[in-house]
Design an enzyme around this catalytic site. Structure first.
Site, PDB file in Angstrom:
ATOM      1  N   LYS A 175      99.847  41.820 -15.847  1.00 34.60           N
ATOM      2  CA  LYS A 175      98.482  41.303 -15.985  1.00 34.60           C
ATOM      3  C   LYS A 175      98.410  40.222 -17.057  1.00 34.60           C
ATOM      4  O   LYS A 175      97.603  39.293 -16.950  1.00 34.60           O
ATOM      5  CB  LYS A 175      97.506  42.446 -16.284  1.00 34.60           C
ATOM      6  CG  LYS A 175      97.307  43.315 -15.066  1.00 34.60           C
ATOM      7  CD  LYS A 175      96.135  44.236 -15.174  1.00 34.60           C
ATOM      8  CE  LYS A 175      95.937  44.948 -13.842  1.00 34.60           C
ATOM      9  NZ  LYS A 175      95.104  46.130 -13.936  1.00 34.60           N
TER      10      LYS A 175
ATOM     11  N   LYS B 189     102.656  44.897  -3.773  1.00 32.16           N
ATOM     12  CA  LYS B 189     101.682  45.984  -3.610  1.00 32.16           C
ATOM     13  C   LYS B 189     100.346  45.424  -3.107  1.00 32.16           C
ATOM     14  O   LYS B 189      99.940  44.347  -3.537  1.00 32.16           O
ATOM     15  CB  LYS B 189     101.489  46.644  -4.981  1.00 32.16           C
ATOM     16  CG  LYS B 189     100.569  47.822  -4.993  1.00 32.16           C
ATOM     17  CD  LYS B 189     100.284  48.298  -6.413  1.00 32.16           C
ATOM     18  CE  LYS B 189      99.058  47.669  -6.998  1.00 32.16           C
ATOM     19  NZ  LYS B 189      98.475  48.337  -8.159  1.00 32.16           N
TER      20      LYS B 189
ATOM     21  N   LYS C 259      93.417  45.536  -5.117  1.00 28.70           N
ATOM     22  CA  LYS C 259      92.009  45.166  -4.924  1.00 28.70           C
ATOM     23  C   LYS C 259      91.739  43.705  -5.253  1.00 28.70           C
ATOM     24  O   LYS C 259      90.856  43.084  -4.693  1.00 28.70           O
ATOM     25  CB  LYS C 259      91.125  45.988  -5.863  1.00 28.70           C
ATOM     26  CG  LYS C 259      91.097  47.459  -5.619  1.00 28.70           C
ATOM     27  CD  LYS C 259      89.958  48.037  -6.453  1.00 28.70           C
ATOM     28  CE  LYS C 259      90.231  49.461  -6.874  1.00 28.70           C
ATOM     29  NZ  LYS C 259      90.686  49.530  -8.268  1.00 28.70           N
TER      30      LYS C 259
HETATM   31  P1  AMP Z   1      93.506  50.975  -8.981  1.00 30.32           P
HETATM   32  O1  AMP Z   1      93.309  50.156  -7.764  1.00 30.32           O
HETATM   33  O2  AMP Z   1      94.474  50.389  -9.936  1.00 30.32           O
HETATM   34  O3  AMP Z   1      92.213  51.433  -9.607  1.00 30.32           O
HETATM   35  O4  AMP Z   1      94.222  52.297  -8.485  1.00 30.32           O
HETATM   36  C1  AMP Z   1      93.538  53.445  -8.044  1.00 30.32           C
HETATM   37  C2  AMP Z   1      94.522  54.386  -7.395  1.00 30.32           C
HETATM   38  O5  AMP Z   1      94.988  53.837  -6.161  1.00 30.32           O
HETATM   39  C3  AMP Z   1      95.757  54.656  -8.243  1.00 30.32           C
HETATM   40  O6  AMP Z   1      96.112  56.010  -8.126  1.00 30.32           O
HETATM   41  C4  AMP Z   1      96.803  53.775  -7.630  1.00 30.32           C
HETATM   42  O7  AMP Z   1      98.091  54.322  -7.807  1.00 30.32           O
HETATM   43  C5  AMP Z   1      96.418  53.809  -6.146  1.00 30.32           C
HETATM   44  N1  AMP Z   1      96.836  52.551  -5.478  1.00 30.32           N
HETATM   45  C6  AMP Z   1      96.334  51.299  -5.706  1.00 30.32           C
HETATM   46  N2  AMP Z   1      96.954  50.384  -4.903  1.00 30.32           N
HETATM   47  C7  AMP Z   1      97.864  51.087  -4.174  1.00 30.32           C
HETATM   48  C8  AMP Z   1      98.809  50.714  -3.163  1.00 30.32           C
HETATM   49  N3  AMP Z   1      98.943  49.454  -2.749  1.00 30.32           N
HETATM   50  N4  AMP Z   1      99.588  51.691  -2.625  1.00 30.32           N
HETATM   51  C9  AMP Z   1      99.453  52.971  -3.017  1.00 30.32           C
HETATM   52  N5  AMP Z   1      98.583  53.406  -3.966  1.00 30.32           N
HETATM   53  C10 AMP Z   1      97.791  52.461  -4.537  1.00 30.32           C
END
Ligand code: AMP
Length: 335
Positions: free
Chosen positions: A117, A199, A202
């Site tokens: 980041k 990956k 969002k």
């Molecule tokens: P975040 O989007 O960083 O708030 O992540 C929220 C949850 O979604 C966390 O547990 C991440 O590990 C999971 N997560 C986010 N993106 C992915 C992805 N591309 N594949 C699998 N898990 C994801």
């Protein structure tokens, strides 16, 4: 909170920085739904994590409601689980401060998400971004969490939470439960459809390769039709075929089949047909979720009621841990 079969605690949080996407669903949300029937679950909209990167306040406000509505729409049940918004429970920030003082600069500097980041936003490498993992550790440790359903990308942060908890426990006396991660059997890392080596996130620059839970049917189909594959013809799950493997994972999760069954089903099919079927299956799966989401978004009072009740319970639970911690580090506590 309803007593379930086990008294073990499950905690997970999602930050409303961007809209929820398939990776969130497969990596975290799906396990979160399943675990509600087995454990005491605590799930958070992590708005405090969102301000570690630049963001528009009106978007954050809207997404906080969005996330709560989606939590309910996918089947998280406020009768079974505690659902709340992080900033409504000030103990998260309070414990995070204490944990900052028990975390070394060196170990926080090793976090790959911080490095990524910082590279992506060189104009805004703020202290909050650096301390993100200790806030996450506080989120988890406040509730004496046993299990944390997360995707693979959060593994390093969870390791740090465990290290800090162990350090605190051995310096004073057992204070925190040491949490374990629960990773999905399939899809611990869902990739961007246009760049299967990255990956799905969002806030990806490559937004055309990110399928959001609230995308309409045409958008979802368009994104799947454009998904990157490879120059061969076999629909098989293999390391050297990241695009096809990613699509097989998505299909098997949403269709409720194994990867092997999906491979058999598509043996001999063209890539174009395969991508169409994956898209259709995702559209079908998301349809009832989107309908429920619309319903909840029209009932904001209800959402606020859920947020308030969840935060009341969370504050009560969090305070038990925080007062123990304050006592141990030597803070005088007024009666
Ligand atoms: P975040 O989007 O960083 O708030 O992540 C929220 C949850 O979604 C966390 O547990 C991440 O590990 C999971 N997560 C986010 N993106 C992915 C992805 N591309 N594949 C699998 N898990 C994801």
């Amino acid at each position: 909170m309803e007593t379930t079969q086990s008294n073990k605690i499950v905690y997970s949080a999602l930050k409303p920085t961007g809209d929820l996407q398939l990776g969130n669903y497969i990596g975290a949300l799906k396990n979160m739904i399943r675990l509600q029937d087995e454990y005491r679950c605590i799930y958070t909209v992590a708005d405090m994590h969102s301000i570690t990167v630049d963001n528009v306040p009106a978007d954050l406000r809207r997404r906080t409601y969005d996330f709560m509505a989606l939590f309910l729409a996918i089947g998280l049940d406020p009768e079974k689980s505690v659902l709340f918004v992080q900033s409504h429970v000030p103990q998260h920030a309070e414990l995070a401060w204490v944990l900052n003082c028990y975390t070394q600069f060196g170990e926080a500097s090793r976090m790959t998400q911080f490095k990524d980041k910082s590279l992506k936003h060189p104009e805004n490498i703020n202290l909050g971004l650096f301390a993100y993992p200790t806030l996450m550790a506080a989120d988890i440790l406040l509730y004496q969490t046993d299990y944390v359903p997360i995707g693979k990308d959060q593994k390093q942060h969870l390791e740090l939470a465990r290290d800090v908890a162990q350090r605190f426990n051995s310096k004073y006396s057992p204070t925190f439960v040491i949490p374990d991660g629960i990773f999905p059997k399939q899809g611990a890392k869902i990739s961007n459809l246009l760049d299967p080596t990255a990956k799905m996130g969002k806030t990806d620059d490559n937004a055309g390769g990110v399928v959001f839970l609230l995308d309409d049917a045409d958008t979802i189909m368009r994104k799947f039709k454009r998904a990157v594959t490879d120059c061969d013809h076999d629909i098989v799950f293999r390391e050297d075929k990241p695009g096809i493997s990613n699509l097989l994972t998505i299909y098997s999760v949403f269709n409720g089949t194994t990867i092997e069954e999906a491979e058999k089903e598509f043996a001999g099919a063209s890539y174009a047909d395969f991508k169409l079927k994956v898209g259709e299956c995702v559209v079908e799966y998301l349809k009832p979720i989107q309908e429920k989401y619309d319903y909840y978004m029209k009932n904001k009072d209800y959402l606020e009621d859920i947020m308030k009740k969840g935060a009341d319970t969370a504050r009560y639970l969090a305070n038990k841990t925080l007062s123990k911690v304050y006592r141990k580090v030597g803070f005088v506590q007024p009666k």
